[in-house]
Design an enzyme around this catalytic site. Structure first.
Site, mmCIF file in Angstrom:
data_model
loop_
_atom_site.group_PDB
_atom_site.id
_atom_site.type_symbol
_atom_site.label_atom_id
_atom_site.label_comp_id
_atom_site.label_asym_id
_atom_site.label_seq_id
_atom_site.Cartn_x
_atom_site.Cartn_y
_atom_site.Cartn_z
ATOM 1 N N GLY A 157 0.795 -1.420 0.412
ATOM 2 C CA GLY A 157 0.308 -0.112 0.761
ATOM 3 C C GLY A 157 0.862 1.148 -0.088
ATOM 4 N N GLU A 162 3.520 5.578 5.593
ATOM 5 C CA GLU A 162 2.897 3.829 5.271
ATOM 6 C C GLU A 162 1.621 5.360 4.165
ATOM 7 O OE1 GLU A 162 1.954 1.318 5.279
ATOM 8 O OE2 GLU A 162 0.998 0.542 6.919
ATOM 9 N N ASP A 163 0.882 3.676 4.095
ATOM 10 C CA ASP A 163 -0.630 4.313 3.066
ATOM 11 C C ASP A 163 -1.636 4.799 4.179
ATOM 12 O OD1 ASP A 163 -0.460 1.997 4.045
ATOM 13 O OD2 ASP A 163 -1.798 1.074 2.273
ATOM 14 N N ASP A 203 -4.132 2.491 10.652
ATOM 15 C CA ASP A 203 -4.943 2.102 11.694
ATOM 16 C C ASP A 203 -4.846 1.553 12.897
ATOM 17 O OD1 ASP A 203 -8.005 1.276 11.332
ATOM 18 O OD2 ASP A 203 -7.377 -0.595 10.080
ATOM 19 N N THR A 209 0.338 -2.725 12.126
ATOM 20 C CA THR A 209 1.623 -2.791 11.400
ATOM 21 C C THR A 209 2.782 -2.254 11.430
ATOM 22 O OG1 THR A 209 -0.238 -3.526 9.498
ATOM 23 C CG2 THR A 209 1.852 -2.604 8.627
ATOM 24 N N LEU A 210 2.295 -1.152 11.521
ATOM 25 C CA LEU A 210 3.329 -0.105 12.760
ATOM 26 C C LEU A 210 4.421 -0.242 13.188
ATOM 27 C CD1 LEU A 210 1.934 3.346 11.395
ATOM 28 C CD2 LEU A 210 4.079 2.823 10.523
ATOM 29 N N LYS A 231 -6.262 6.945 10.679
ATOM 30 C CA LYS A 231 -7.541 6.428 11.190
ATOM 31 C C LYS A 231 -8.488 7.074 11.800
ATOM 32 C CE LYS A 231 -9.620 2.879 8.554
ATOM 33 N NZ LYS A 231 -9.821 1.506 8.214
ATOM 34 N N ASP A 239 -5.732 -0.835 -0.668
ATOM 35 C CA ASP A 239 -6.654 -1.826 -1.604
ATOM 36 C C ASP A 239 -7.839 -2.605 -1.364
ATOM 37 O OD1 ASP A 239 -5.168 -3.454 -0.051
ATOM 38 O OD2 ASP A 239 -5.554 -5.178 -1.331
ATOM 39 N N ARG A 263 -6.110 -0.474 -6.081
ATOM 40 C CA ARG A 263 -4.688 0.564 -5.453
ATOM 41 C C ARG A 263 -4.395 1.400 -6.525
ATOM 42 N NH1 ARG A 263 -1.917 -2.652 -1.041
ATOM 43 N NH2 ARG A 263 -2.034 -4.540 -1.059
HETATM 44 P P1 IMP Z 1 -2.637 -1.896 10.496
HETATM 45 O O1 IMP Z 1 -1.773 -2.636 11.051
HETATM 46 O O2 IMP Z 1 -4.524 -1.383 11.399
HETATM 47 O O3 IMP Z 1 -2.895 -0.628 11.588
HETATM 48 O O4 IMP Z 1 -3.528 -1.724 9.325
HETATM 49 C C1 IMP Z 1 -2.376 -1.414 8.861
HETATM 50 C C2 IMP Z 1 -2.976 -2.391 7.207
HETATM 51 O O5 IMP Z 1 -4.224 -2.323 6.930
HETATM 52 C C3 IMP Z 1 -2.871 -0.831 5.949
HETATM 53 O O6 IMP Z 1 -1.345 -0.448 5.852
HETATM 54 C C4 IMP Z 1 -3.201 -0.976 5.238
HETATM 55 O O7 IMP Z 1 -2.565 -1.786 4.273
HETATM 56 C C5 IMP Z 1 -4.680 -2.138 5.273
HETATM 57 N N1 IMP Z 1 -5.598 -1.222 5.691
HETATM 58 C C6 IMP Z 1 -6.103 -0.295 7.131
HETATM 59 N N2 IMP Z 1 -7.184 0.280 6.958
HETATM 60 C C7 IMP Z 1 -7.244 0.326 5.622
HETATM 61 C C8 IMP Z 1 -8.444 0.438 4.653
HETATM 62 O O8 IMP Z 1 -8.925 1.487 5.133
HETATM 63 N N3 IMP Z 1 -9.155 0.462 3.357
HETATM 64 C C9 IMP Z 1 -7.557 -0.111 2.482
HETATM 65 N N4 IMP Z 1 -6.136 -0.415 3.406
HETATM 66 C C10 IMP Z 1 -6.987 -0.462 4.843
HETATM 67 MG MG MG Z 2 -0.733 -2.176 3.618
#
Ligand code: IMP
Ligand code: MG
Length: 179
Positions: free
Chosen positions: A43, A98-99, A102, A106-107, A130, A159, A165
């Site tokens: 992403g 990072e995109d 959330d 991941t971070l 978010k 995506d 994407r």
């Molecule tokens: P986290 O680990 O929950 O912070 O999620 C991070 C990853 O989840 C991002 O790098 C995105 O690839 C994916 N992600 C989180 N929210 C969304 C969304 O609203 N649409 C699409 N991908 C998302």
């Molecule tokens: Mg991602």
């Protein structure tokens, strides 16, 4: 593709302007430092490509692979590292690209991975941030493109099931597209 969207949150033009503002800020902050942009696959690469070309200071970039979402619209909470960095990071200034921030899973995992390489500094730049009532991992994000409500968005690298994407805007997908 755009007809699959319920609404557009940020147009291509708004994204371009905001990316330029972030790049100017980063160029000022990292003047004279050994900057390495590290993007999270897949992403983050669209934003990385834009940001890198908008920066006015020398830098290099690399990517790490991390995956948490399957064909779902909420994080599985389980992050798998699929690719480590290839360039040396010791004593260098890392900016994680990072995109979206959330759940923070991941971070958090990627940051831990990067710390092993003993860089001089690590900061985070997330194009979207978010809003969450409860976040799994609270991590300081130094540079934020836009703050969005807790909705599922696609485009500009993001995506649904590996699609959308390449949308140049960011929007909310119609519910019927994933039900
Ligand atoms: P986290 O680990 O929950 O912070 O999620 C991070 C990853 O989840 C991002 O790098 C995105 O690839 C994916 N992600 C989180 N929210 C969304 C969304 O609203 N649409 C699409 N991908 C998302
Ligand atoms: Mg991602």
């Amino acid at each position: 593709m755009e007809s699959d969207l319920e609404s557009v949150l940020f147009t291509e033009e708004q994204i371009r302007i905001r990316a330029k503002e972030l790049a100017d800020e980063i160029s000022r902050d990292y003047q004279g430092r050994d900057l390495v942009l590290i993007s999270i696959l897949k992403g983050g690469i669209i934003f990385l490509a834009d940001l890198s070309r908008l920066l006015t200071i020398p830098h290099s970039y690399d990517m790490v692979g991390a995956s948490s979402y399957g064909a779902r619209t909420s994080s599985s909470g389980h992050v798998i590292i699929t690719k480590d960095v290839d360039v040396p990071l010791k004593d260098r200034d890392i900016l994680l690209i990072e995109d979206i921030y959330d759940s923070g899973n991941t971070l958090f995992v990627v940051r831990e991975l990067l710390d092993v390489h003993t860089p001089r500094s690590v900061e985070i730049c997330a194009f979207l941030w978010k809003e969450k009532k409860e976040r799994v991992r609270e991590i300081p994000v130094k540079y934020i493109g836009f703050q969005i409500p807790d909705v599922f968005v696609v485009g500009y690298g993001l995506d649904y099931n590996q699609k959308y994407r390449n949308l140049p805007c960011i929007g909310i997908l119609k519910k019927e597209m994933y039900t």
